[in-house]
Motif scaffolding. Structure first.
Motif, short mmCIF file in Angstrom:
data_model
loop_
_atom_site.label_atom_id
_atom_site.label_comp_id
_atom_site.label_asym_id
_atom_site.label_seq_id
_atom_site.Cartn_x
_atom_site.Cartn_y
_atom_site.Cartn_z
N HIS A 191 -7.70 3.94 -6.59
CA HIS A 191 -6.51 3.63 -7.39
C HIS A 191 -5.89 4.96 -7.79
CE1 HIS A 191 -3.70 1.63 -9.99
NE2 HIS A 191 -4.08 2.39 -11.00
N GLN A 226 -2.21 -7.62 -11.14
CA GLN A 226 -3.50 -8.22 -10.75
C GLN A 226 -4.21 -8.68 -12.01
OE1 GLN A 226 -6.19 -5.58 -8.65
NE2 GLN A 226 -7.95 -6.89 -9.08
N ALA A 272 -4.19 3.48 -1.26
CA ALA A 272 -4.28 2.79 -2.55
C ALA A 272 -3.17 1.75 -2.65
CB ALA A 272 -4.15 3.78 -3.70
N ARG A 273 -3.40 0.71 -3.50
CA ARG A 273 -2.33 -0.25 -3.78
C ARG A 273 -1.14 0.52 -4.34
NH1 ARG A 273 -0.82 -4.29 -8.05
NH2 ARG A 273 -0.33 -6.25 -7.01
N ARG A 303 0.82 -1.23 0.00
CA ARG A 303 0.00 0.00 0.00
C ARG A 303 0.85 1.27 0.00
NH1 ARG A 303 -5.09 -1.31 -1.41
NH2 ARG A 303 -4.49 -3.47 -1.64
N ASP A 355 0.96 1.01 -6.69
CA ASP A 355 1.24 0.81 -8.11
C ASP A 355 1.65 2.17 -8.69
OD1 ASP A 355 0.24 -1.72 -7.66
OD2 ASP A 355 -1.48 -1.53 -9.02
N SER A 395 -6.51 6.16 -12.77
CA SER A 395 -7.22 6.34 -11.49
C SER A 395 -8.72 6.08 -11.59
CB SER A 395 -6.97 7.76 -10.96
OG SER A 395 -7.30 8.73 -11.92
N GLY A 403 -10.15 1.95 -11.35
CA GLY A 403 -10.00 1.05 -10.20
C GLY A 403 -11.21 0.15 -9.99
N ARG A 461 -11.18 -2.26 -7.01
CA ARG A 461 -10.40 -1.42 -6.11
C ARG A 461 -11.22 -0.21 -5.68
NH1 ARG A 461 -4.25 -1.30 -8.62
NH2 ARG A 461 -4.13 -3.53 -9.11
N GLY A 488 -2.74 -3.89 -13.51
CA GLY A 488 -3.99 -4.60 -13.31
C GLY A 488 -4.64 -4.87 -14.65
N ASP A 545 -7.72 -10.25 -13.24
CA ASP A 545 -9.10 -10.69 -13.01
C ASP A 545 -9.62 -11.38 -14.27
OD1 ASP A 545 -8.93 -9.54 -10.54
OD2 ASP A 545 -10.62 -8.16 -10.81
#
Ligand code: ZN
Length: 396
Positions: free
Chosen positions: A350, A146, A356-357, A25, A359, A339, A342, A347, A115, A148
């Motif tokens: 983002h 990430q 935020a993660r 984070r 990244d 941004s 996310g 998320r 992501g 998905d």
């Protein structure tokens, strides 16, 4: 907690700052030169522009032959022709493969993508093997990016008895979304395909992401069917239309009518902004609060030889397709790629902000607009608080 301080960067082109990260984070963003705590590892950002990680909300990483000798394009034009071509050729190429999927995901990371929402073919030929391949590839990259999974019935749903069961199994096994494809023109049975997809989504609590290439009024009719079912299922904010070319092709009055029902249902959009497609009514979509995300779509696969895995280049294509030129518009397009996306990957936030993660992508650019129009190499990429790319070399 491992604390890493990325020093002397310019978040969104602003004043020089240090980004402090603990585990995966961002915990603080402070003026550059602030005193570091004991035990922090520092990485020198060299005064570069910093952006949040790019989020690719529409990809097909299981299909690509990235990293292999060139494969000439073939097959008949149009969606049906490409589907047939892929079915005929993919086994001979050994697709899906962990090696090629790892290679293309690595190329995404090299370009600062942290992501991905990827549609993975689920059909009577490969079953759920593509999903296993994508999971293995993500693991091979140490989950730096990430990934998905949308269980994607590329070859149709109702016209291929058994596919609905496979989608059901994929949703039970961790796919975040169940996919769909042109319920009218591929299945020739839009009501049954959509009812089948929504039934699975409701039972498993997953989202829906539907490829809709059908244009004009045929496409608009299906958009209305999707919105009606989304409202009925209480799935506001959890349904995405991918491509949805029809929306840009309608008359202004009809477009407004369809936009109102899509917005009421909280439908999001995913686009690769292809050349020769009709521009989306993107301002009207944003005014109604509809999310728009950007994706590479398939790259270097049996569908298309094009694409290099750089989502910033897709953002540039979006800007050019929609004839955007002003600084606020160019900035907004980069937000679509970062941004604002996310939510597509579950998320809550983002951005280059605490919580935020962690990244972060660094580029040699004067400001965000300069980065968009030039798409310079990504100098350094941090994903989940780990350095995953430096000077173009992927480190995972
Ligand atoms: Zn696609």
């Amino acid at each position: 907690m491992a604390t890493v301080r990325l020093t002397n960067v310019r978040p969104w082109g602003g004043a020089a700052a240090d980004v402090v990260m603990a585990d995966d984070r961002i915990v603080d963003v402070v003026p550059a030169g602030s005193a570091a705590s004991d035990g922090e590892t520092t990485i020198d950002g060299g005064g570069r522009l910093a952006l949040p990680g790019l989020l690719n909300v529409h990809a097909h990483v299981d299909k690509s032959w990235w990293g292999r000798p060139w494969v000439p394009a073939g097959g008949a034009p149009g969606t049906a022709g490409r589907i047939a071509h892929e079915r005929a050729e993919r086994d001979a190429l050994g697709i899906p493969s962990v090696e090629s999927t790892t290679a293309v995901l690595g190329e995404f990371v090299r370009h600062g993508t942290t992501g991905v929402r990827t549609h993975v073919d689920v059909d009577l030929g490969v079953g759920l093997r593509g999903i296993e391949v994508v999971r293995a590839a993500a693991a091979a990259l140490g989950d730096a990016v990430q990934v998905d999974v949308v269980a994607f019935p590329q070859d149709g749903v109702m016209r291929r008895p058994g596919v609905l069961d496979l989608l059901d199994q994929a949703a039970a096994a961790g796919a975040t979304h169940v996919g769909g494809i042109d319920p009218a023109s591929i299945d020739r049975d839009p009501v049954r395909q959509l009812d089948g997809l929504f039934d699975i989504a409701e039972r498993h609590g997953v989202g829906i992401d539907i490829h809709l290439h059908d244009g004009g009024e045929l496409g608009a009719f299906q958009l209305e069917l999707i919105a009606e079912r989304t409202l009925r299922a209480g799935m506001h904010g959890r349904v995405t239309v991918s491509h949805g070319f029809a929306l840009g092709e309608l008359s202004p009055a009809r477009q407004a009518e369809v936009l109102d029902v899509l917005a009421e249902a909280g439908i999001g959009w995913a686009t690769a902004a292809p050349v020769r497609s009709a521009p989306l009514p993107w301002r009207e979509m944003r005014e109604r609060g509809m999310p728009i995300g950007l994706g590479t779509d398939g790259i270097r696969d049996l569908w298309s030889p094009f694409g290099d895995g750089d989502l910033l280049r897709v953002a540039l294509g979006f800007a050019r397709l929609h004839a955007l030129r002003t600084d606020p518009d160019l900035l907004d397009v980069v937000r679509l790629a970062t941004s604002h996306a996310g939510g597509y990957l579950g998320r809550a936030a983002h951005d280059l902000s605490p919580g935020a993660r962690a990244d972060v992508v660094l580029l040699d650019a004067e400001n965000v607009q300069d980065a968009l129009v030039r798409c310079p190499p990504r100098a350094l990429v941090v994903a989940g608080g780990r350095l995953v790319q430096r000077d173009g070399e992927v480190l995972v």
